[in-house]
Motif scaffolding. Structure first.
Motif, short mmCIF file in Angstrom:
data_model
loop_
_atom_site.label_atom_id
_atom_site.label_comp_id
_atom_site.label_asym_id
_atom_site.label_seq_id
_atom_site.Cartn_x
_atom_site.Cartn_y
_atom_site.Cartn_z
N TYR A 227 -2.59 6.90 -1.71
CA TYR A 227 -2.30 5.52 -1.34
C TYR A 227 -2.95 4.57 -2.34
O TYR A 227 -4.11 4.70 -2.68
CB TYR A 227 -2.84 5.22 0.06
CG TYR A 227 -2.08 5.95 1.13
CD1 TYR A 227 -2.60 7.12 1.69
CD2 TYR A 227 -0.84 5.51 1.56
CE1 TYR A 227 -1.89 7.82 2.65
CE2 TYR A 227 -0.11 6.21 2.51
CZ TYR A 227 -0.65 7.37 3.05
OH TYR A 227 0.06 8.06 3.99
N GLN B 183 3.83 6.20 3.00
CA GLN B 183 3.25 5.22 3.92
C GLN B 183 4.20 4.99 5.11
O GLN B 183 5.39 4.72 4.91
CB GLN B 183 3.04 3.89 3.20
CG GLN B 183 2.41 2.79 4.05
CD GLN B 183 0.98 3.09 4.43
OE1 GLN B 183 0.71 3.75 5.43
NE2 GLN B 183 0.04 2.64 3.61
N ASN C 281 0.88 -1.17 0.00
CA ASN C 281 0.00 0.00 0.00
C ASN C 281 0.92 1.22 0.00
O ASN C 281 1.29 1.73 1.04
CB ASN C 281 -0.89 -0.06 1.26
CG ASN C 281 -1.87 1.10 1.36
OD1 ASN C 281 -1.89 1.99 0.50
ND2 ASN C 281 -2.68 1.12 2.41
N PRO D 93 -3.49 0.72 -2.48
CA PRO D 93 -3.32 -0.61 -1.89
C PRO D 93 -3.44 -1.71 -2.94
O PRO D 93 -4.28 -1.61 -3.85
CB PRO D 93 -4.48 -0.69 -0.87
CG PRO D 93 -5.48 0.31 -1.32
CD PRO D 93 -4.77 1.34 -2.14
C1 LIG Z 1 -3.51 2.35 2.80
O1 LIG Z 1 -2.75 3.19 3.66
C2 LIG Z 1 -3.46 4.34 4.11
C3 LIG Z 1 -2.52 5.20 4.93
O2 LIG Z 1 -1.88 4.46 5.92
C4 LIG Z 1 -4.68 3.92 4.91
O3 LIG Z 1 -5.41 5.06 5.29
C5 LIG Z 1 -5.55 3.01 4.05
O4 LIG Z 1 -6.61 2.55 4.82
C6 LIG Z 1 -4.73 1.84 3.54
N1 LIG Z 1 -5.56 1.06 2.65
C7 LIG Z 1 -5.68 -0.26 2.79
C8 LIG Z 1 -6.64 -0.94 1.87
O5 LIG Z 1 -5.05 -0.88 3.65
#
Ligand SMILES: *[C@@H]1O[C@H](CO)[C@@H](O)[C@H](O)[C@H]1NC(C)=O
Ligand SMILES: *[C@@H]1O[C@H](CO)[C@@H](O)[C@H](O)[C@H]1NC(C)=O
Ligand SMILES: *[C@@H]1O[C@H](CO)[C@@H](O)[C@H](O)[C@H]1NC(C)=O
Ligand SMILES: *[C@@H]1O[C@H](CO)[C@@H](O)[C@H](O)[C@H]1NC(C)=O
Length: 325
Positions: free
Chosen positions: A81, A111, A58, A83
């Motif tokens: 971001y 991240q 991510n 993911p």
């Molecule tokens: C990806 O990282 C962001 C920032 O840390 C977070 O807000 C988001 O929920 C994450 N997405 C997933 C699908 O883990």
């Protein structure tokens, strides 16, 4: 100001391809157990497109500055971001940035602490990529500016509260870290001063002394200073600093040639004596990776298959010569 030229791959797939002929430079972002952009830099001219292909887990591609590698540049581009689930092997999302200048463009992943773990990228960095990475690692940028550097090196944003511990790396005829084991508290910093000839310090593990931690323990991001070549006769030295984050022992080595196999290893907070002392760690480095061994594994990594057989006397001699370079 760059955001308008930063488009999603989905839009491009709808046919909005640029009319002018330009190169598209692909950069893979992350991937299983990888906190890296691959490649870590590209050379591009205005009109070229850098396509960031996002893999696990991510990550972002976010523009920063040389002075503050892990801080978003005002008005700079940001992919947001992206993911990517485990197990995905194709159809990775991408984001594109159109190059508008031959000046360097500095990029990082915002991240967590990915940037501090070295997850940085640059377009047209010239000779300054290593300094950018070093500054991202939290450390102090080199104290001696490189001759080609036009910008001032970045000051780390952290405020020092702990003690700074100095370690001399190499020197004429020396393949050592001095001191080779230090005691450090959380919040202390360890500043490595690089002397002759061309050394580096990389975090490893007790079990695999001469293998980067990121490789022997995927998911764990170890530090990596990059190489500091120092010509004979030079008397001012560059330094590189790492912050101590916990009380666990830190294991590290010099990845140049076979320096590690010759015992050029370092630890912080190793216990005195016993099976996990600095001496035990150095012995293991020599045993696993020394020129006189007959092979042997390390831990359960299995990623490397280096075995020096009895027929390798010539190979060992070559390694010994490389170590003197
Ligand atoms: C990806 O990282 C962001 C920032 O840390 C977070 O807000 C988001 O929920 C994450 N997405 C997933 C699908 O883990
Ligand atoms: C401490 O954490 C920072 C940020 O994650 C990292 O860059 C650095 O390598 C860590 N220090 C050690 C000794 O692992
Ligand atoms: C220093 O060592 C690294 C790794 O072996 C090598 O890539 C680099 O070219 C060397 N630099 C000099 C100036 O010898
Ligand atoms: C031996 O050391 C070299 C250089 O540090 C490293 O690339 C290699 O993976 C090591 N091999 C083993 C078996 O540890």
């Amino acid at each position: 100001m760059y955001s308008s030229s930063f488009r999603s791959f989905a839009l491009l797939a709808l046919g909005l391809l640029p009319a002018v002929r330009s190169a598209t430079l692909e950069v893979v972002v992350g991937g299983p157990g990888t906190l890296r952009y691959n490649p870590e830099s590209v050379t591009a001219v205005p009109g070229d497109v850098v396509r960031f292909i996002f893999q696990q887990k991510n990550h972002t591609a976010t523009q920063s500055t040389f002075e503050a590698p892990c801080v978003q540049a005002p008005g700079g581009f940001d992919s947001g971001y992206i993911p990517v689930a485990e197990g995905v092997t194709e159809g990775f999302p991408a984001a594109e940035f159109t190059v508008t200048t031959t000046d360097p463009v500095w990029v990082y992943c915002k991240q967590g602490t990915h940037c501090q773990a070295g997850m940085v990228f640059a377009i047209n960095p010239g000779e300054r990529l290593a300094a950018f990475k070093a500054a991202a690692a939290g450390g102090a940028a080199p104290t001696t500016a490189s001759p080609t550097s036009t910008a001032t090196t970045g000051a780390p944003s952290s405020t020092a509260t702990g003690t700074d511990i100095k370690v001399v790396v190499g020197g004429p005829g020396s393949l050592t870290f001095n001191p080779s084991n230090v005691q450090a508290q959380v919040g202390d910093t360890i500043t490595f001063e690089f002397r002759q000839k061309n050394h580096s310090v990389i975090a490893s593990s007790f079990e695999a002394p001469c293998v980067p931690l990121a490789q022997s323990s995927p998911g764990e991001a170890g530090f990596n200073s990059g190489y500091f070549p120092v010509p004979d006769g030079q008397t001012t030295f560059q330094t590189w600093t790492v912050r101590v984050n916990d009380t666990k022992p830190i294991w590290a080595y010099c990845p140049q040639g076979n320096h590690c196999g010759q015992g050029m290893v370092f630890s912080a907070n190793a216990v005195e004596g016993g099976s996990r002392s600095f001496q035990a760690f150095q012995d293991l480095a020599k045993q696993i990776n020394g020129t006189s061994n007959t092979g042997g594994g390390y831990g359960n990594s299995g990623a490397l298959h280096t075995t020096i057989s009895g027929a390798s006397a010539a190979f060992a001699a070559v390694l010994a010569i490389v170590a003197l370079l």
